[in-house]
Design a protein around this motif. Structure first.
Motif, PDB file in Angstrom:
ATOM      1  N   TYR A 180      37.259  36.371  27.592  1.00 27.78           N
ATOM      2  CA  TYR A 180      37.270  37.807  27.887  1.00 27.78           C
ATOM      3  C   TYR A 180      36.061  38.212  28.709  1.00 27.78           C
ATOM      4  O   TYR A 180      36.179  38.960  29.688  1.00 27.78           O
ATOM      5  CB  TYR A 180      37.278  38.623  26.590  1.00 27.78           C
TER       6      TYR A 180
ATOM      7  N   LEU B 253      33.856  36.325  30.633  1.00 28.09           N
ATOM      8  CA  LEU B 253      33.855  35.788  31.997  1.00 28.09           C
ATOM      9  C   LEU B 253      35.016  36.327  32.807  1.00 28.09           C
ATOM     10  O   LEU B 253      34.891  36.630  34.001  1.00 28.09           O
ATOM     11  CB  LEU B 253      33.959  34.257  31.954  1.00 28.09           C
ATOM     12  N   GLY B 254      36.190  36.423  32.123  1.00 32.01           N
ATOM     13  CA  GLY B 254      37.385  36.924  32.807  1.00 32.01           C
ATOM     14  C   GLY B 254      37.172  38.336  33.333  1.00 32.01           C
ATOM     15  O   GLY B 254      37.489  38.641  34.486  1.00 32.01           O
ATOM     16  N   ALA B 255      36.598  39.194  32.477  1.00 34.51           N
ATOM     17  CA  ALA B 255      36.347  40.577  32.903  1.00 34.51           C
ATOM     18  C   ALA B 255      35.349  40.612  34.054  1.00 34.51           C
ATOM     19  O   ALA B 255      35.538  41.340  35.039  1.00 34.51           O
ATOM     20  CB  ALA B 255      35.818  41.391  31.721  1.00 34.51           C
TER      21      ALA B 255
ATOM     22  N   LEU C 132      34.674  38.217  36.251  1.00 35.18           N
ATOM     23  CA  LEU C 132      35.281  37.679  37.477  1.00 35.18           C
ATOM     24  C   LEU C 132      36.231  38.693  38.089  1.00 35.18           C
ATOM     25  O   LEU C 132      36.241  38.909  39.303  1.00 35.18           O
ATOM     26  CB  LEU C 132      36.044  36.391  37.165  1.00 35.18           C
ATOM     27  N   PHE C 133      37.044  39.303  37.248  1.00 37.64           N
ATOM     28  CA  PHE C 133      38.033  40.254  37.750  1.00 37.64           C
ATOM     29  C   PHE C 133      37.339  41.443  38.422  1.00 37.64           C
ATOM     30  O   PHE C 133      37.700  41.836  39.537  1.00 37.64           O
ATOM     31  CB  PHE C 133      38.931  40.718  36.607  1.00 37.64           C
TER      32      PHE C 133
ATOM     33  N   GLY D 141      35.878  40.475  41.668  1.00 37.97           N
ATOM     34  CA  GLY D 141      36.941  40.362  42.672  1.00 37.97           C
ATOM     35  C   GLY D 141      37.376  41.726  43.181  1.00 37.97           C
ATOM     36  O   GLY D 141      37.606  41.908  44.385  1.00 37.97           O
ATOM     37  N   VAL D 142      37.450  42.671  42.272  1.00 39.51           N
ATOM     38  CA  VAL D 142      37.833  44.032  42.665  1.00 39.51           C
ATOM     39  C   VAL D 142      36.796  44.609  43.631  1.00 39.51           C
ATOM     40  O   VAL D 142      37.138  45.223  44.646  1.00 39.51           O
ATOM     41  CB  VAL D 142      37.974  44.930  41.412  1.00 39.51           C
TER      42      VAL D 142
ATOM     43  N   SER E   5      37.875  37.670  47.074  1.00 34.79           N
ATOM     44  CA  SER E   5      38.236  38.683  46.077  1.00 34.79           C
ATOM     45  C   SER E   5      39.523  38.285  45.371  1.00 34.79           C
ATOM     46  O   SER E   5      39.623  38.429  44.145  1.00 34.79           O
ATOM     47  CB  SER E   5      38.379  40.055  46.736  1.00 34.79           C
TER      48      SER E   5
ATOM     49  N   LEU F 265      38.765  35.441  42.975  1.00 36.74           N
ATOM     50  CA  LEU F 265      38.015  35.917  41.801  1.00 36.74           C
ATOM     51  C   LEU F 265      38.919  36.714  40.867  1.00 36.74           C
ATOM     52  O   LEU F 265      38.863  36.534  39.635  1.00 36.74           O
ATOM     53  CB  LEU F 265      36.834  36.778  42.253  1.00 36.74           C
ATOM     54  N   MET F 266      39.744  37.587  41.429  1.00 38.12           N
ATOM     55  CA  MET F 266      40.623  38.380  40.569  1.00 38.12           C
ATOM     56  C   MET F 266      41.610  37.478  39.838  1.00 38.12           C
ATOM     57  O   MET F 266      41.861  37.656  38.638  1.00 38.12           O
ATOM     58  CB  MET F 266      41.370  39.426  41.401  1.00 38.12           C
TER      59      MET F 266
ATOM     60  N   GLY G 211      39.810  35.553  37.217  1.00 41.92           N
ATOM     61  CA  GLY G 211      39.475  36.477  36.127  1.00 41.92           C
ATOM     62  C   GLY G 211      40.670  36.729  35.233  1.00 41.92           C
ATOM     63  O   GLY G 211      40.566  36.700  34.002  1.00 41.92           O
TER      64      GLY G 211
ATOM     65  N   MET H  87      41.348  33.688  33.117  1.00 44.28           N
ATOM     66  CA  MET H  87      40.400  33.591  31.982  1.00 44.28           C
ATOM     67  C   MET H  87      40.774  34.597  30.888  1.00 44.28           C
ATOM     68  O   MET H  87      40.736  34.290  29.696  1.00 44.28           O
ATOM     69  CB  MET H  87      38.971  33.874  32.442  1.00 44.28           C
ATOM     70  N   LEU H  88      41.140  35.809  31.316  1.00 43.84           N
ATOM     71  CA  LEU H  88      41.529  36.824  30.329  1.00 43.84           C
ATOM     72  C   LEU H  88      42.785  36.370  29.589  1.00 43.84           C
ATOM     73  O   LEU H  88      42.891  36.515  28.368  1.00 43.84           O
ATOM     74  CB  LEU H  88      41.784  38.176  31.022  1.00 43.84           C
TER      75      LEU H  88
END
Lengths: 341, 371
Positions: free
Chosen positions: A54, A56-58, A60-61, A64-65, B344, B347-348, B351, B354-355
């Motif tokens: 959660y 790292l995922g958040a 990274l996301f 990216g945004v 981007s 990465l998205m 991400g 991973m989530l």
């Protein structure tokens, strides 16, 4: 449910001491570590993997945004830009509400909403080119998210808020100080007066109440960072006095504040809440000031470069005395804990 | 469950003899000497370093050392004094003399390195040999833990410099060193309990930490700067050396094996068969990570340290590894040759993966609890 792993906080130093002094074999030590709950079981590993996933995922996301936004910035209509980021703020805030602020995920969502609020303000300033100074961005950002910060009782979010406040004041002073008569430049002591009061106040609130965090057992990193920055900034005041003589007015006020903060920290963390790291920070500050004083006295008297040998010895002596005192304290507290069970 | 309960359980399980049990209670009841907290050690270490710098400046400016030979002689004397006092001391040395000896020794090390390097201008391998031998002696016999940590790091740096000076392809040797250090770190940390007593008790800990620090710093440095010291003399060599050895692929392959080893050990302890679906899943995931990040083995190195830190519940390794992971990951994305748009999207996507992974772990856990 996601919860912070607790196995890291189990004290195992006594076991390592036993292993070294008896000595114990590896199997006995491993068995003891299992029984103490130090080695993570399947649930602990599950929590860790969820946290990493959660967290790292958040990160990274969101990164990216931000990159996506940066790439498409020129092509987006201004309302598109506001909608994009504004939606992020609303979605994050709603997600925080649904998760509940008593949960870690809820607090994370509210932190994301707070960060995106600043992004939205920045975009507003860039689109409309109001000519406002940057301190207004930081001040507005801090003002808008304050209620969220207060409600979340989440130390990382409080840290972000404090950084914003300090940056707002720093930028404000830089901009307006040119209009003050007798202004002493951006390194004038005024620049640290208000942050000292604000940061010191937050530290006091953190240590004496539960406004900033959920319980007194939550991580100590937040007050330690504040204390480090607070004492670090204030330590420059007596050092300035040593090398440039100091001057009246604000400098005297700040010098008094340095001693007040230093003595208050020593008293509080020695007697009220035992925190050896805080006392170590205080010791480092004292060592720094005393060393500067010694250098000034030594070289003002006309000593040549050979005096640097004595500076080295002086530093050794100071750090040794400090380490000795801190170790004695640590043993005394540990012994007191053992006696009280 | 308090400490005495743990000792009683160990005795009941026959992991402690009667004498060992009795001695354990005596130690728990007494105020025994214990190791100081890391920040106090940092304070004393910083003080010793600063003092060493002051002493070195003193020797440099006051004319006591007139040339390289003088630096070598004075350096040797200082190192010998510190070493002999520490080794011959039968009891623990009090804090002040211990710090003084540490500063003396470090000053001597600096003078020796500078002296040998300058004296043997065309044979720098001699300086490297001296550092390697000196570091070995200090790791094995010197009592101060901080010095052992520094000496381990110096040993590894010295080995690499020695190899480069002897004509061994520096990238190849660095790759070998990184893989060996990673493997040794994993092995020592995962078997940590066996290095706390006996002849290892004074060596294990500082060497373990030094290996981890060297692994992450070495990886970070090699990927960023690539030997500022050796190849600043001839930049024309850079291109040829950089392309003549597939460093990132070799190191990534080696680090994958170390990562797989760590994962298998963890699964063994948790009684998960690595040949089962779950076990194979974790290993396949490790392989995917390796393939995705093969150009940046430092990410793999940080991941290995993170897993070790979590498994051994080490409060220094976990935050250190997380910071290293964030830094290396950020550096990786900063430096890859791709448009912001592609970065981007990657990465998205990663991400979201991973989530989803975090959510999947949670669901598997919930299903497991219900069954």
């Amino acid at each position: 449910m996601l919860s912070l792993p607790k196995n890291l906080s189990v004290d195992k130093s006594w076991l390592y001491r036993l292993a070294s002094e008896i000595p114990l074999d590896g199997e006995a030590v491993e068995s003891a570590l299992c029984k103490m709950g130090v080695l993570p079981d399947r649930n602990d590993w599950r929590n860790w993997l969820m946290l990493i996933g959660y967290g790292l995922g958040a990160a990274l996301f969101l990164t990216g945004v931000i990159f996506f936004f940066a790439y498409n910035w020129e092509n987006l209509h201004r309302f598109g830009r506001f909608t994009f980021v504004g939606s992020g703020v609303i979605i994050s805030a709603l997600a925080a509400y649904w998760s509940g602020l008593d949960k870690f995920s809820g607090k994370l969502w509210l932190t994301a909403a707070s960060v995106l609020t600043g992004v939205l303000l920045a975009i507003f300033g860039m689109v409309y080119q109001t000519g406002a100074d940057s301190y207004m961005l930081f001040a507005s950002w801090a003002f808008l998210i304050f209620f969220w910060v207060f409600a979340a009782r989440f130390q990382p979010l409080w840290l972000i808020w404090l950084v914003l406040i300090n940056m707002a004041f720093g930028r404000w002073f830089f901009v307006i100080s040119h209009h003050w008569p007798g202004y002493g430049g951006i390194f004038s002591e005024w620049i640290i007066l208000l942050p000292v009061v604000v940061n010191g106040g937050i530290l006091l609130i953190r240590e004496k109440t539960t406004i900033i965090h959920n319980s007194y057992k939550e991580g100590r990193w937040f007050p330690r960072i504040i204390a480090f920055c607070l004492l670090g900034g204030l330590t420059l005041i007596p050092v300035e006095g040593i090398f440039s003589g100091g001057h009246g007015g604000v400098w005297v006020v700040l010098l008094v504040m340095y001693f007040v903060v230093l003595l208050a920290m020593i008293y509080f963390y020695l007697n009220v809440r035992h925190d050896l790291l805080m006392l170590t920070l205080a010791a480092i500050s004292i060592i720094f000031v005393l060393t500067c004083g010694f250098i000034r006295v030594l070289f003002e008297g006309g000593t040549d470069i050979g005096g640097i040998f004595f500076v080295g010895l002086f530093i050794l002596a100071e750090t040794t005395i400090a380490a000795r005192l801190l170790l004695t304290l640590s043993r005394k507290w540990k012994s007191h804990e053992n006696t009280n069970g | 469950m308090d400490k005495r309960d743990i000792v009683q359980i160990l005795a009941k399980d026959s992991l402690l003899t009667e004498d060992e049990t009795k001695r354990s209670f005596e130690i728990l009841n007494s105020q025994s000497e214990e190791s100081s907290p890391w920040f106090v050690q940092l304070l004393t270490g910083a003080g010793a370093w600063l003092a060493a710098v002051m002493f070195a400046i003193f020797f440099g400016f006051t004319g006591i050392i007139k040339d390289e030979t003088g630096a070598i002689i004075v350096g040797f004397i200082l190192v010998a004094i510190a070493f002999l006092i520490s080794v011959r001391s039968k009891q623990a040395i009090p804090v002040f003399p211990d710090q003084l000896l540490l500063a003396t020794s470090l000053t001597g090390h600096v003078l020796l390195m500078v002296g040998f390097y300058s004296e043997f201008n065309d044979q720098h391998y001699i300086a490297a040999v001296v550092i390697v031998l000196l570091s070995l002696c200090f790791i094995l016999f010197y009592k101060n833990q901080l010095h052992k940590f520094i000496s381990t790091w110096l040993l590894l740096a010295g080995l690499w410099v020695l190899a480069a000076e002897l004509g061994i392809q520096p990238l190849a040797f660095m790759a070998l060193l990184v893989i060996v250090v990673a493997a040794l770190s994993a092995w020592m940390w995962m078997n940590e309990s066996h290095y706390l007593s006996g002849r290892w008790k004074n060596i294990g800990r500082p060497v373990q930490y030094a290996f981890v620090f060297a692994l992450l710093s070495g990886e970070g440095i090699i990927e960023r700067f690539y030997s500022i010291f050796w190849y600043s003399r001839d930049w024309n060599q850079h291109g040829e050396i950089l392309t003549s050895f597939p460093y990132t692929r070799v190191v990534s392959a080696g680090l994958f094996l170390v990562l797989a080893y760590v994962i298998i050990l963890i699964m063994n302890r948790l009684k998960i068969d690595w040949k089962s679906l779950t076990g194979a899943g974790f290993l396949i995931f490790a392989l995917i990570i390796t393939i995705v990040f093969y150009q940046s083995p430092s990410i793999m190195a940080a991941l290995i340290v993170l897993l070790i830190g979590i498994e051994r519940a080490n409060r220094i390794l976990v935050p250190f590894a997380i910071m290293a992971l964030v830094y290396f990951y950020g550096d990786y994305y900063y430096s890859i040759d791709m448009t912001l748009m592609k970065k981007s999207l990657i990465l998205m996507s990663s991400g979201l993966i991973m989530l989803a992974g975090g959510w999947l772990v949670r669901r598997v856990g919930q299903v497991g609890e219900r069954s």
